[in-house]
Design a protein around this motif. Sequence first.
Motif, PDB file in Angstrom:
ATOM      1  N   MET A 248       0.859  -1.190   0.000  1.00  0.00           N
ATOM      2  CA  MET A 248       0.000   0.000   0.000  1.00  0.00           C
ATOM      3  C   MET A 248       0.890   1.232   0.000  1.00  0.00           C
ATOM      4  SD  MET A 248      -2.761  -1.181   2.908  1.00  0.00           S
ATOM      5  CE  MET A 248      -3.654   0.384   2.815  1.00  0.00           C
ATOM      6  N   THR A 249       0.386   2.281  -0.611  1.00  0.00           N
ATOM      7  CA  THR A 249       1.105   3.547  -0.545  1.00  0.00           C
ATOM      8  C   THR A 249       0.882   4.158   0.823  1.00  0.00           C
ATOM      9  OG1 THR A 249      -0.754   4.837  -1.373  1.00  0.00           O
ATOM     10  CG2 THR A 249       0.747   3.883  -3.018  1.00  0.00           C
ATOM     11  N   PRO A 250       1.787   5.056   1.277  1.00  0.00           N
ATOM     12  CA  PRO A 250       1.563   5.712   2.576  1.00  0.00           C
ATOM     13  C   PRO A 250       0.215   6.428   2.644  1.00  0.00           C
ATOM     14  CG  PRO A 250       3.807   6.074   1.829  1.00  0.00           C
ATOM     15  CD  PRO A 250       3.096   5.413   0.696  1.00  0.00           C
ATOM     16  N   GLU A 251      -0.240   7.030   1.532  1.00  0.00           N
ATOM     17  CA  GLU A 251      -1.521   7.736   1.531  1.00  0.00           C
ATOM     18  C   GLU A 251      -2.685   6.769   1.764  1.00  0.00           C
ATOM     19  OE1 GLU A 251       0.848   8.064  -0.623  1.00  0.00           O
ATOM     20  OE2 GLU A 251       1.481  10.167  -0.505  1.00  0.00           O
ATOM     21  N   GLU A 252      -2.587   5.578   1.097  1.00  0.00           N
ATOM     22  CA  GLU A 252      -3.658   4.592   1.273  1.00  0.00           C
ATOM     23  C   GLU A 252      -3.695   4.081   2.712  1.00  0.00           C
ATOM     24  OE1 GLU A 252      -3.696   2.712  -3.258  1.00  0.00           O
ATOM     25  OE2 GLU A 252      -2.514   1.786  -1.671  1.00  0.00           O
ATOM     26  N   TYR A 253      -2.522   3.836   3.256  1.00  0.00           N
ATOM     27  CA  TYR A 253      -2.462   3.362   4.632  1.00  0.00           C
ATOM     28  C   TYR A 253      -3.024   4.422   5.574  1.00  0.00           C
ATOM     29  CZ  TYR A 253      -0.556   1.220   8.866  1.00  0.00           C
ATOM     30  OH  TYR A 253      -0.425   0.646  10.104  1.00  0.00           O
ATOM     31  N   ALA A 254      -2.697   5.707   5.324  1.00  0.00           N
ATOM     32  CA  ALA A 254      -3.182   6.797   6.178  1.00  0.00           C
ATOM     33  C   ALA A 254      -4.700   6.907   6.114  1.00  0.00           C
ATOM     34  CB  ALA A 254      -2.536   8.105   5.755  1.00  0.00           C
ATOM     35  N   LYS A 255      -5.283   6.778   4.923  1.00  0.00           N
ATOM     36  CA  LYS A 255      -6.742   6.844   4.791  1.00  0.00           C
ATOM     37  C   LYS A 255      -7.413   5.709   5.556  1.00  0.00           C
ATOM     38  CE  LYS A 255      -6.771   9.150   0.304  1.00  0.00           C
ATOM     39  NZ  LYS A 255      -7.120   9.031  -1.129  1.00  0.00           N
ATOM     40  N   ASN A 256      -6.842   4.492   5.456  1.00  0.00           N
ATOM     41  CA  ASN A 256      -7.408   3.369   6.208  1.00  0.00           C
ATOM     42  C   ASN A 256      -7.293   3.588   7.709  1.00  0.00           C
ATOM     43  OD1 ASN A 256      -8.149   1.889   3.961  1.00  0.00           O
ATOM     44  ND2 ASN A 256      -6.190   0.814   3.823  1.00  0.00           N
ATOM     45  N   LYS A 257      -6.221   4.207   8.124  1.00  0.00           N
ATOM     46  CA  LYS A 257      -6.022   4.485   9.542  1.00  0.00           C
ATOM     47  C   LYS A 257      -7.096   5.453  10.044  1.00  0.00           C
ATOM     48  CE  LYS A 257      -2.519   6.126  12.807  1.00  0.00           C
ATOM     49  NZ  LYS A 257      -1.129   6.617  12.977  1.00  0.00           N
ATOM     50  N   VAL A 258      -7.365   6.496   9.236  1.00  0.00           N
ATOM     51  CA  VAL A 258      -8.385   7.477   9.622  1.00  0.00           C
ATOM     52  C   VAL A 258      -9.754   6.810   9.681  1.00  0.00           C
ATOM     53  CG1 VAL A 258      -9.577   9.564   8.890  1.00  0.00           C
ATOM     54  CG2 VAL A 258      -7.097   9.440   8.750  1.00  0.00           C
ATOM     55  N   ALA A 259     -10.026   5.908   8.683  1.00  0.00           N
ATOM     56  CA  ALA A 259     -11.325   5.245   8.659  1.00  0.00           C
ATOM     57  C   ALA A 259     -11.528   4.360   9.876  1.00  0.00           C
ATOM     58  CB  ALA A 259     -11.457   4.430   7.374  1.00  0.00           C
ATOM     59  N   LEU A 260     -10.459   3.635  10.259  1.00  0.00           N
ATOM     60  CA  LEU A 260     -10.552   2.748  11.417  1.00  0.00           C
ATOM     61  C   LEU A 260     -10.762   3.553  12.696  1.00  0.00           C
ATOM     62  CD1 LEU A 260      -7.746   0.174  10.558  1.00  0.00           C
ATOM     63  CD2 LEU A 260     -10.207  -0.228  10.559  1.00  0.00           C
ATOM     64  N   LYS A 261     -10.153   4.715  12.775  1.00  0.00           N
ATOM     65  CA  LYS A 261     -10.371   5.564  13.974  1.00  0.00           C
ATOM     66  C   LYS A 261     -11.813   6.058  14.024  1.00  0.00           C
ATOM     67  CE  LYS A 261      -5.732   7.336  14.930  1.00  0.00           C
ATOM     68  NZ  LYS A 261      -4.894   8.560  15.054  1.00  0.00           N
ATOM     69  N   LYS A 262     -12.390   6.428  12.896  1.00  0.00           N
ATOM     70  CA  LYS A 262     -13.773   6.911  12.876  1.00  0.00           C
ATOM     71  C   LYS A 262     -14.740   5.785  13.292  1.00  0.00           C
ATOM     72  CE  LYS A 262     -13.292  10.600   9.479  1.00  0.00           C
ATOM     73  NZ  LYS A 262     -13.724  11.102   8.147  1.00  0.00           N
ATOM     74  N   GLU A 263     -14.398   4.542  12.898  1.00  0.00           N
ATOM     75  CA  GLU A 263     -15.254   3.434  13.242  1.00  0.00           C
ATOM     76  C   GLU A 263     -15.047   2.964  14.672  1.00  0.00           C
ATOM     77  OE1 GLU A 263     -14.449   0.413  10.404  1.00  0.00           O
ATOM     78  OE2 GLU A 263     -15.206   1.572   8.685  1.00  0.00           O
ATOM     79  N   GLY A 264     -14.092   3.554  15.380  1.00  0.00           N
ATOM     80  CA  GLY A 264     -13.819   3.187  16.742  1.00  0.00           C
ATOM     81  C   GLY A 264     -13.022   1.900  16.895  1.00  0.00           C
ATOM     82  N   ARG A 265     -12.499   1.421  15.758  1.00  0.00           N
ATOM     83  CA  ARG A 265     -11.737   0.174  15.803  1.00  0.00           C
ATOM     84  C   ARG A 265     -10.253   0.414  16.055  1.00  0.00           C
ATOM     85  NH1 ARG A 265     -13.502  -2.644  10.313  1.00  0.00           N
ATOM     86  NH2 ARG A 265     -11.990  -4.195  11.089  1.00  0.00           N
ATOM     87  N   LEU A 266      -9.844   1.646  16.143  1.00  0.00           N
ATOM     88  CA  LEU A 266      -8.449   1.990  16.368  1.00  0.00           C
ATOM     89  C   LEU A 266      -8.380   3.232  17.206  1.00  0.00           C
ATOM     90  CD1 LEU A 266      -5.485   1.340  15.636  1.00  0.00           C
ATOM     91  CD2 LEU A 266      -5.717   2.957  13.743  1.00  0.00           C
ATOM     92  N   ASN A 267      -7.621   3.145  18.292  1.00  0.00           N
ATOM     93  CA  ASN A 267      -7.505   4.303  19.180  1.00  0.00           C
ATOM     94  C   ASN A 267      -6.553   5.311  18.612  1.00  0.00           C
ATOM     95  OD1 ASN A 267      -9.246   3.126  21.049  1.00  0.00           O
ATOM     96  ND2 ASN A 267      -7.554   1.972  22.037  1.00  0.00           N
TER      97      ASN A 267
END
Length: 267
Positions: A248-267
Amino acid sequence: MENEDIVIEEEAAAPKEVTLDEGVDDLKQRLAAAEARAKAAEEARYSAEMAAHEAQGTVQETNLQLVSNAIDTLRQSNEIAKANYKAAMSNGDYDAAAGYQEDMASHAAKLLQLEQGKQALEKTPAPAMPVSRPSDPVEAFASQLSPRSAEWVRRHPQFVNDPRLNQKMIAAHNLAVADGHAADSDEYFEAVEGVLGVRKAPANEEALSTAARRSTPPPAAPVSRETRGGNVVRLSGEEREMAAMMKMTPEEYAKNKVALKKEGRLN
């Protein structure tokens, strides 16, 4: 009052200091003398080999001539035996005829052996002509040095074969001695090699340096990209490595990280 013996001692002369130019001239003279001795030794070797070659060729020619003469002599003896055999048969002297017949058989056997020997001698290749080999200037130079310096020269022959590098080596030697380094010491060779630029980092140092570079984690260069909502996401070095492992590109990884935080699955 008793007479006392008086001893007069001469003051020891101070050692003569050798200038840089004198040191260079001395090395040049030693090299020229070594090359002259090597050339003389090579000429003596070539002369000895030429003498041996000529002697070997003379022996071979002599042997061939001796065999040829023996063949001619036997042929003449055989012709005489034939004539005597005919005369004995004509006179009815069969005992004499039998003796001459044995002589002819013996001559025939000896002629066969001599003919075979002659053919072998004629097929024997002539001894190879000695080749004059040029003297080795590196060995000539090394022969004038101490064992350790000679070994160094053999490992770096370019400083003998190349006149420009040779002058540079002589200058490096004089600089090292002028700086107080004893010839053949470790410090001396370090100084000489430093001037000549032939020193290399030890293998263990290179290995340690490479291992250190490999063991150092990549810097946590943050990736700053504005996502929806104006959030700024910073990726650590481990996260960047994880993104690379997941292709994954760093941008793709960052977007997934933000999505997981919004879903409450990542602190």
